[in-house]
Design a protein around this motif. Structure first.
Motif, PDB file in Angstrom:
ATOM      1  N   ASP A 112      12.845  11.694 -12.975  1.00 51.81           N
ATOM      2  CA  ASP A 112      11.494  13.268 -13.525  1.00 51.81           C
ATOM      3  C   ASP A 112      10.042  12.849 -13.002  1.00 51.81           C
ATOM      4  OD1 ASP A 112      13.808  14.168 -15.257  1.00 51.81           O
ATOM      5  OD2 ASP A 112      12.921  12.587 -16.745  1.00 51.81           O
ATOM      6  N   HIS A 113       9.759  11.830 -12.609  1.00 50.19           N
ATOM      7  CA  HIS A 113       7.926  11.376 -12.573  1.00 50.19           C
ATOM      8  C   HIS A 113       8.553  10.129 -11.659  1.00 50.19           C
ATOM      9  CE1 HIS A 113       7.504  13.048 -16.502  1.00 50.19           C
ATOM     10  NE2 HIS A 113       8.132  12.201 -17.145  1.00 50.19           N
ATOM     11  N   PRO A 114       8.573  11.093 -10.017  1.00 48.38           N
ATOM     12  CA  PRO A 114       8.038  10.513  -8.978  1.00 48.38           C
ATOM     13  C   PRO A 114       7.370   9.499  -9.039  1.00 48.38           C
ATOM     14  CG  PRO A 114       7.351  12.623  -8.185  1.00 48.38           C
ATOM     15  CD  PRO A 114       7.922  12.763  -9.692  1.00 48.38           C
ATOM     16  N   LEU A 115       6.701   8.501  -8.387  1.00 47.62           N
ATOM     17  CA  LEU A 115       5.463   7.968  -7.885  1.00 47.62           C
ATOM     18  C   LEU A 115       4.501   7.828  -7.621  1.00 47.62           C
ATOM     19  CD1 LEU A 115       6.611   3.878  -6.891  1.00 47.62           C
ATOM     20  CD2 LEU A 115       6.052   4.522  -9.807  1.00 47.62           C
ATOM     21  N   PRO A 116       2.996   7.572  -8.281  1.00 48.52           N
ATOM     22  CA  PRO A 116       2.505   8.714  -7.698  1.00 48.52           C
ATOM     23  C   PRO A 116       1.896   7.730  -5.969  1.00 48.52           C
ATOM     24  CG  PRO A 116       1.126   7.817  -9.697  1.00 48.52           C
ATOM     25  CD  PRO A 116       2.606   7.361  -9.139  1.00 48.52           C
ATOM     26  N   LEU A 117       1.106   8.477  -5.177  1.00 45.39           N
ATOM     27  CA  LEU A 117       0.841   8.466  -3.876  1.00 45.39           C
ATOM     28  C   LEU A 117       0.583   6.561  -3.439  1.00 45.39           C
ATOM     29  CD1 LEU A 117       1.239   9.029  -1.097  1.00 45.39           C
ATOM     30  CD2 LEU A 117      -1.005   9.710  -0.172  1.00 45.39           C
ATOM     31  N   ASP A 118      -0.551   6.648  -4.494  1.00 46.72           N
ATOM     32  CA  ASP A 118      -1.361   5.051  -4.199  1.00 46.72           C
ATOM     33  C   ASP A 118      -0.205   4.055  -4.932  1.00 46.72           C
ATOM     34  OD1 ASP A 118      -1.366   6.034  -6.596  1.00 46.72           O
ATOM     35  OD2 ASP A 118      -3.443   4.904  -7.667  1.00 46.72           O
ATOM     36  N   GLU A 119       0.818   4.288  -5.622  1.00 43.78           N
ATOM     37  CA  GLU A 119       1.575   3.312  -6.631  1.00 43.78           C
ATOM     38  C   GLU A 119       2.596   2.947  -5.162  1.00 43.78           C
ATOM     39  OE1 GLU A 119       3.155   3.674 -10.331  1.00 43.78           O
ATOM     40  OE2 GLU A 119       1.092   4.226 -10.905  1.00 43.78           O
ATOM     41  N   THR A 120       2.680   3.869  -4.340  1.00 44.66           N
ATOM     42  CA  THR A 120       3.802   4.526  -3.452  1.00 44.66           C
ATOM     43  C   THR A 120       3.772   3.192  -2.184  1.00 44.66           C
ATOM     44  OG1 THR A 120       4.858   6.270  -3.431  1.00 44.66           O
ATOM     45  CG2 THR A 120       5.324   5.600  -1.634  1.00 44.66           C
ATOM     46  N   PHE A 121       2.420   3.359  -2.275  1.00 42.90           N
ATOM     47  CA  PHE A 121       2.165   2.040  -0.863  1.00 42.90           C
ATOM     48  C   PHE A 121       1.600   0.749  -1.663  1.00 42.90           C
ATOM     49  CE2 PHE A 121       1.173   6.604   1.410  1.00 42.90           C
ATOM     50  CZ  PHE A 121       1.167   6.363   2.154  1.00 42.90           C
ATOM     51  N   ASP A 122       1.565   1.230  -2.337  1.00 37.72           N
ATOM     52  CA  ASP A 122       1.462  -0.259  -3.070  1.00 37.72           C
ATOM     53  C   ASP A 122       2.507  -1.032  -3.460  1.00 37.72           C
ATOM     54  OD1 ASP A 122      -0.608  -2.886  -4.863  1.00 37.72           O
ATOM     55  OD2 ASP A 122       0.976  -2.158  -6.217  1.00 37.72           O
ATOM     56  N   ALA A 123       4.005  -0.609  -3.889  1.00 36.46           N
ATOM     57  CA  ALA A 123       4.987  -1.235  -3.520  1.00 36.46           C
ATOM     58  C   ALA A 123       4.885  -1.587  -2.393  1.00 36.46           C
ATOM     59  CB  ALA A 123       5.851  -0.102  -3.831  1.00 36.46           C
ATOM     60  N   PHE A 124       4.990  -0.586  -1.128  1.00 34.12           N
ATOM     61  CA  PHE A 124       5.419  -0.997   0.304  1.00 34.12           C
ATOM     62  C   PHE A 124       5.177  -2.129   0.215  1.00 34.12           C
ATOM     63  CE2 PHE A 124       7.563   2.669   1.270  1.00 34.12           C
ATOM     64  CZ  PHE A 124       8.156   2.948   1.916  1.00 34.12           C
ATOM     65  N   SER A 125       2.921  -2.529   0.122  1.00 32.33           N
ATOM     66  CA  SER A 125       2.596  -3.624   0.530  1.00 32.33           C
ATOM     67  C   SER A 125       3.646  -4.959  -0.504  1.00 32.33           C
ATOM     68  CB  SER A 125       1.295  -3.154  -0.354  1.00 32.33           C
ATOM     69  OG  SER A 125       0.798  -2.873   0.356  1.00 32.33           O
ATOM     70  N   ARG A 126       3.176  -4.698  -1.475  1.00 28.52           N
ATOM     71  CA  ARG A 126       4.251  -5.418  -2.751  1.00 28.52           C
ATOM     72  C   ARG A 126       5.551  -6.455  -2.290  1.00 28.52           C
ATOM     73  NH1 ARG A 126       4.776  -4.248  -6.961  1.00 28.52           N
ATOM     74  NH2 ARG A 126       4.305  -2.326  -7.635  1.00 28.52           N
ATOM     75  N   VAL A 127       6.169  -5.371  -2.480  1.00 31.86           N
ATOM     76  CA  VAL A 127       7.063  -5.886  -1.671  1.00 31.86           C
ATOM     77  C   VAL A 127       7.466  -6.337   0.209  1.00 31.86           C
ATOM     78  CG1 VAL A 127       8.416  -3.510   0.158  1.00 31.86           C
ATOM     79  CG2 VAL A 127       9.954  -5.211  -1.538  1.00 31.86           C
ATOM     80  N   SER A 128       6.661  -6.153   1.119  1.00 34.06           N
ATOM     81  CA  SER A 128       6.356  -6.815   2.220  1.00 34.06           C
ATOM     82  C   SER A 128       6.056  -8.009   1.984  1.00 34.06           C
ATOM     83  CB  SER A 128       5.648  -6.069   3.223  1.00 34.06           C
ATOM     84  OG  SER A 128       5.843  -4.518   3.273  1.00 34.06           O
ATOM     85  N   VAL A 129       5.714  -8.569   1.656  1.00 36.50           N
ATOM     86  CA  VAL A 129       4.437  -9.844   0.784  1.00 36.50           C
ATOM     87  C   VAL A 129       6.119 -10.552   0.391  1.00 36.50           C
ATOM     88  CG1 VAL A 129       3.186 -11.436  -0.294  1.00 36.50           C
ATOM     89  CG2 VAL A 129       2.518  -9.425   0.345  1.00 36.50           C
ATOM     90  N   GLU A 130       6.354 -10.023  -0.698  1.00 38.92           N
ATOM     91  CA  GLU A 130       7.860 -10.934  -1.766  1.00 38.92           C
ATOM     92  C   GLU A 130       8.344 -10.954  -0.398  1.00 38.92           C
ATOM     93  OE1 GLU A 130      11.179  -9.083  -4.254  1.00 38.92           O
ATOM     94  OE2 GLU A 130       9.278  -9.413  -4.870  1.00 38.92           O
TER      95      GLU A 130
END
Length: 220
Positions: A112-130
């Motif tokens: 129902d609710h796609p992630l906002p754009l800023d949270e999408t790029f933040d998720a890529f950053s966090r998973v890369s660090v992980e």
């Protein structure tokens, strides 16, 4: 031997990615120049361009070159053209590509609710660090944790992957339809110019030879 005397900082690397040396316009001109000099027929070059453009709509960051080259090979397209065409995915276009792909993918997957754009790029950053931290942990014997990977896969990566297919295919087809006649026309024009240049050189050589023979006959 070929390394820089003063290593470039991480911030400098990011700056070069966001704004290449000479600016984006120079980078575009360089890409066009390289495409113009490819020796393959127009249809092969255009297939490569389509493969590269489509790849730019996938969330496989860091693997775009490999994916584009593989698709170009399967499609019988020019691999160099495919690599150059991945330039379509750049810091200027990625926000649009990511926003459209994640939004469309979320709808197709029933989210129902796609992630906002800023949270999408933040998720890529966090998973890369992980992932980087876990890779180091495997080498050092530390603990491996995947706290954010499940959320990333379900809310970001999968919607991005599914949602990028349709606009990626459409963009690839558009790139093929536009580039093929343009490249074909340029190649025909280039062949004509080369023929004229060769003919001019041939006539000049014949004239020079005739003058030399005439001079030899007169001297004799």
């Amino acid at each position: 031997m070929f390394k820089r005397r003063k290593p470039r900082s991480t911030l400098a690397h990011m700056g070069r990615w966001l704004y290449p040396r000479g600016g984006w316009w120079r980078a575009i001109l360089y890409m066009v120049h390289r495409l113009r000099r490819l020796p393959d027929p127009a249809y092969k070059i255009s297939r490569g361009i389509a493969a590269g453009v489509f790849t730019s709509f996938t969330p496989l960051f860091g693997l775009h070159f490999l994916v584009a080259a593989g698709l170009a090979w399967l499609m019988g397209g020019n691999i160099v053209a495919a690599l150059l065409a991945t330039f379509v995915g750049n810091p200027i276009t990625f926000p649009v590509i990511a926003g459209v792909s994640v939004g469309l993918g979320s709808k197709l997957l029933g989210q129902d609710h796609p992630l906002p754009l800023d949270e999408t790029f933040d998720a890529f950053s966090r998973v890369s660090v992980e992932l980087w931290t876990n890779a180091n942990a495997l080498l050092t014997g530390g603990s491996v944790e995947f706290d954010g990977l499940d959320l990333f896969m379900s809310r970001v990566f999968l919607p991005y992957l599914v949602g990028g297919i349709i606009p990626g295919v459409l963009a690839g087809l558009a790139a093929y339809a536009i580039s093929r006649p343009v490249i074909a026309a340029y190649q025909k024009s280039r062949i004509k110019r080369l023929k004229k240049k060769f003919e001019k050189q041939r006539r000049a050589a014949q004239t020079s030879a005739a003058r030399r023979l005439k001079k030899e006959a007169t001297d004799g």
